[in-house]
Structure formats: structure tokens, C-alpha cells
Design a protein around this motif. Structure first.
Motif, short mmCIF file in Angstrom:
data_model
loop_
_atom_site.label_atom_id
_atom_site.label_comp_id
_atom_site.label_asym_id
_atom_site.label_seq_id
_atom_site.Cartn_x
_atom_site.Cartn_y
_atom_site.Cartn_z
N PRO A 126 0.62 -1.10 -0.61
CA PRO A 126 0.24 -0.12 -0.33
C PRO A 126 1.33 1.07 -0.04
O PRO A 126 2.05 1.43 0.01
N LEU A 127 0.22 2.43 -0.64
CA LEU A 127 0.89 3.80 -0.13
C LEU A 127 1.57 4.01 1.37
O LEU A 127 0.39 3.15 1.95
N PHE A 128 2.78 4.19 1.75
CA PHE A 128 2.96 4.51 2.59
C PHE A 128 2.17 5.21 3.38
O PHE A 128 1.83 6.70 3.21
N ASP A 129 1.84 4.55 4.67
CA ASP A 129 0.72 5.80 5.24
C ASP A 129 0.65 4.97 7.22
O ASP A 129 1.50 4.00 7.49
N GLU A 130 1.44 6.15 7.81
CA GLU A 130 1.72 5.34 9.63
C GLU A 130 0.17 5.31 10.20
O GLU A 130 0.60 4.06 11.56
N ASP A 131 -0.76 5.05 9.35
CA ASP A 131 -1.54 4.66 10.10
C ASP A 131 -2.22 2.99 9.94
O ASP A 131 -2.42 2.24 10.45
N SER A 140 12.09 1.62 5.61
CA SER A 140 13.87 2.47 5.68
C SER A 140 12.99 2.83 7.01
O SER A 140 13.55 3.53 7.91
N ARG A 141 11.24 2.24 7.57
CA ARG A 141 10.82 2.16 9.07
C ARG A 141 11.14 1.20 10.40
O ARG A 141 12.04 0.29 9.37
N PRO A 142 10.97 1.69 11.46
CA PRO A 142 11.62 0.92 12.42
C PRO A 142 10.46 -0.47 12.22
O PRO A 142 9.72 -0.37 12.35
N TYR A 143 11.51 -1.13 12.86
CA TYR A 143 10.17 -2.20 12.80
C TYR A 143 11.04 -3.27 13.59
O TYR A 143 11.75 -3.64 13.66
N GLY A 144 10.20 -3.79 14.70
CA GLY A 144 11.03 -4.89 15.84
C GLY A 144 12.11 -4.58 16.17
O GLY A 144 12.05 -3.09 17.23
N ASP A 145 13.13 -5.17 16.18
CA ASP A 145 13.85 -5.08 17.21
C ASP A 145 15.03 -4.24 16.23
O ASP A 145 16.33 -3.88 16.06
N MET A 150 3.10 -4.51 10.06
CA MET A 150 3.05 -4.12 8.66
C MET A 150 2.96 -4.94 7.64
O MET A 150 2.62 -6.25 8.19
N PRO A 151 2.24 -4.79 6.45
CA PRO A 151 1.50 -5.59 5.85
C PRO A 151 3.06 -6.49 5.50
O PRO A 151 3.97 -6.14 5.47
N GLU A 152 2.20 -7.06 4.90
CA GLU A 152 2.62 -8.61 5.03
C GLU A 152 3.43 -8.37 3.36
O GLU A 152 5.00 -8.95 4.01
N ASN A 153 3.57 -8.25 2.72
CA ASN A 153 4.04 -8.05 1.59
C ASN A 153 5.73 -7.19 1.94
O ASN A 153 6.83 -7.27 1.55
N VAL A 154 5.55 -6.01 2.55
CA VAL A 154 6.50 -5.66 3.02
C VAL A 154 7.55 -5.97 3.80
O VAL A 154 8.55 -6.07 3.98
N GLN A 155 7.07 -6.73 4.56
CA GLN A 155 7.61 -8.09 5.22
C GLN A 155 8.78 -8.52 4.62
O GLN A 155 9.43 -9.20 4.83
N LYS A 156 7.89 -9.61 3.57
CA LYS A 156 8.84 -10.26 2.87
C LYS A 156 9.95 -9.76 2.27
O LYS A 156 10.90 -9.89 2.32
N LEU A 157 9.66 -7.88 1.21
CA LEU A 157 10.62 -7.53 1.28
C LEU A 157 11.95 -7.30 2.37
O LEU A 157 12.93 -7.08 1.82
N ARG A 158 11.07 -6.96 3.41
CA ARG A 158 12.74 -6.73 4.81
C ARG A 158 13.44 -7.11 5.00
O ARG A 158 14.35 -8.10 4.85
N ALA A 159 12.69 -9.12 4.65
CA ALA A 159 13.43 -10.65 4.97
C ALA A 159 14.34 -9.92 3.83
O ALA A 159 15.55 -11.05 4.15
N LEU A 160 14.31 -10.37 3.15
CA LEU A 160 14.92 -10.63 1.59
C LEU A 160 16.02 -9.74 1.47
O LEU A 160 17.03 -9.72 1.34
N LEU A 161 15.65 -8.17 2.38
CA LEU A 161 16.46 -6.72 2.07
C LEU A 161 17.75 -7.58 3.19
O LEU A 161 18.78 -7.26 3.06
N ALA A 162 17.50 -7.87 4.62
CA ALA A 162 18.39 -8.49 5.38
C ALA A 162 19.16 -9.44 5.21
O ALA A 162 20.02 -9.18 5.47
N GLU A 163 18.86 -10.27 4.32
CA GLU A 163 19.47 -10.95 3.65
C GLU A 163 20.96 -11.02 2.28
O GLU A 163 21.90 -11.98 2.42
N HIS A 164 20.83 -9.86 1.94
CA HIS A 164 21.77 -9.24 1.11
C HIS A 164 22.69 -8.42 1.49
O HIS A 164 22.15 -7.34 2.66
N GLN A 165 23.55 -7.98 0.90
CA GLN A 165 24.73 -6.54 1.04
C GLN A 165 24.62 -5.48 0.25
O GLN A 165 24.89 -4.28 0.62
N ALA A 166 23.77 -5.91 -1.10
CA ALA A 166 23.64 -4.78 -1.60
C ALA A 166 22.80 -4.79 -2.49
O ALA A 166 21.57 -5.60 -2.12
#
Length: 193
Positions: free
Chosen positions: A50-55, A101-106, A61-77
Motif C-alpha cells: 500500500p501507499l506508505f501511511d503511518e495509520d 526504511s521504517r523501524p520494525y521489531g528490533d 507491517m503489511p505482509e509484502n513489506v515484511q517479505k521485502l524486509r526479509a529479502l533485504l536483510a539477507e543481502h549486502q547490496a
């Protein structure tokens, strides 16, 4: 003790099926692999957010954002092919990076980007090759704490730049793409090797 292979997450700031930037990103992933790197190509169309919205963020955290965050965490570039819309980066690219770029969890805000490298390319069917959006994309990536490689590749007349196998017709442009991919692979090797 063996070191974990360094990996590059490759994507385009376009979801369109026939996107020239998506084609360039896919080629870059192949070239990174051929040059000794490890690349993961993803299509942002497979991760609609979705369009980023703090509400929305406050509801979880939307499911697809969580998936993208997990992917980014596994990569160094990251290796990004950035289209140009009216001289600016695409809303899709900005929105994706905003969510990541949002804070999430730890993980604090920008925590997923800290210490990572970025390479940038742009393709356009016109004569400018996306160069108007390039400085904006570089600035955004630098603001996210990424180390952005200099000398990004711009590909004008991209509608006729690729052959049937997805490679570039122009040998000099292909060499520039390889040089950028090699600089990224070498930078990762020096930092994480």
C-alpha cells in the motif's frame, strides 16, 4: 571457517510487464552472477505494497513489506534500475524504499540499509536514458545510509537496445554495465570478504 557469500538484491522501480528497466535489472543480475557475485532478481509486481501511511503501519507491517524486509536483510547490496517519470523517480520505487526504511521489531529506522552498497542504472526509450531522475535516486539511496557507487549507467533508446536473448546490442554499453557490476562485486568482496 567459510564466509557467507555476499548477495545483491536486484530490482527495477517499475512493475510494468514490458518494463525496459526490469529488463535491464534482469540482465544486471545475470552479469553479477557471471562476474562471480550472487544476485537475487525480484519483481516488485510480486510484492504489492500500500501507499506508505503511518495509520496502516500502526495496524501492523503489511505482509509484502515484511517479505521485502526479509529479502533485504539477507543481502549486502542493492542494484536498482530506476525509471524516470516526469524527471523524477517512480512512486513505486519511493514507496518501496519508504516502507523498507521504517523501524520494525528490533531493527531501527534505516537499520536494514546500514553498511550496504548500492548500484544504480536507468533505461528510457527516449534520448536522455533516465538521467534526470538519476541524481534524485542517488540522493535518496545515500539518505538511506547506502554507499552508492559512482558512475551509474544510463541507457537511452532502450526500446531497441536489447537483442532477442536479453543482452545489449551495443558492446560498449555492455562493457559499462559489466564494469559497474564488477565494481559492486569487488566492493562487496573488500568489505565482506
Amino acid at each position: 571457517m567459510t564466509s557467507t557469500p555476499t548477495k545483491v538484491l536486484v530490482f527495477a522501480g517499475s512493475a510494468r510487464e514490458g518494463s525496459l528497466n526490469k529488463q535491464l535489472a534482469h540482465l544486471a543480475a545475470k552479469r553479477i552472477e557471471a562476474l562471480g557475485g550472487h544476485a537475487t532478481f525480484i519483481d516488485l509486481k510480486d510484492y504489492p505494497c500500500p501507499l506508505f501511511d503511518e495509520d496502516i503501519e500502526a495496524q501492523g507491517m503489511p505482509e509484502n513489506v515484511q517479505k521485502l524486509r526479509a529479502l533485504l536483510a539477507e543481502h549486502q547490496a542493492v542494484f536498482i534500475a530506476s525509471p524516470e517519470y516526469n524527471g523524477f523517480i517512480t512512486p513505486l520505487l519511493k514507496n518501496t524504499l519508504d516502507w523498507l526504511s521504517r523501524p520494525y521489531g528490533d531493527t531501527p529506522g534505516l537499520g536494514l540499509f546500514a553498511g550496504k552498497w548500492a548500484a544504480l542504472v536507468a533505461a528510457s526509450p527516449g534520448g536522455l536514458g533516465g538521467i534526470r531522475a538519476m541524481p534524485l535516486a542517488q540522493q535518496l539511496l545515500a539518505n538511506l545510509s547506502l554507499t552508492v557507487l559512482p558512475q551509474p549507467l544510463s541507457l537511452p533508446q532502450a526500446g531497441s537496445a536489447f537483442n532477442d536473448s536479453g543482452a545489449l546490442h551495443d558492446e560498449a554499453t555492455g562493457q559499462k554495465l559489466d564494469a559497474l557490476c564488477q565494481r559492486l562485486v569487488d566492493s562487496l568482496a573488500k568489505t565482506h570478504g
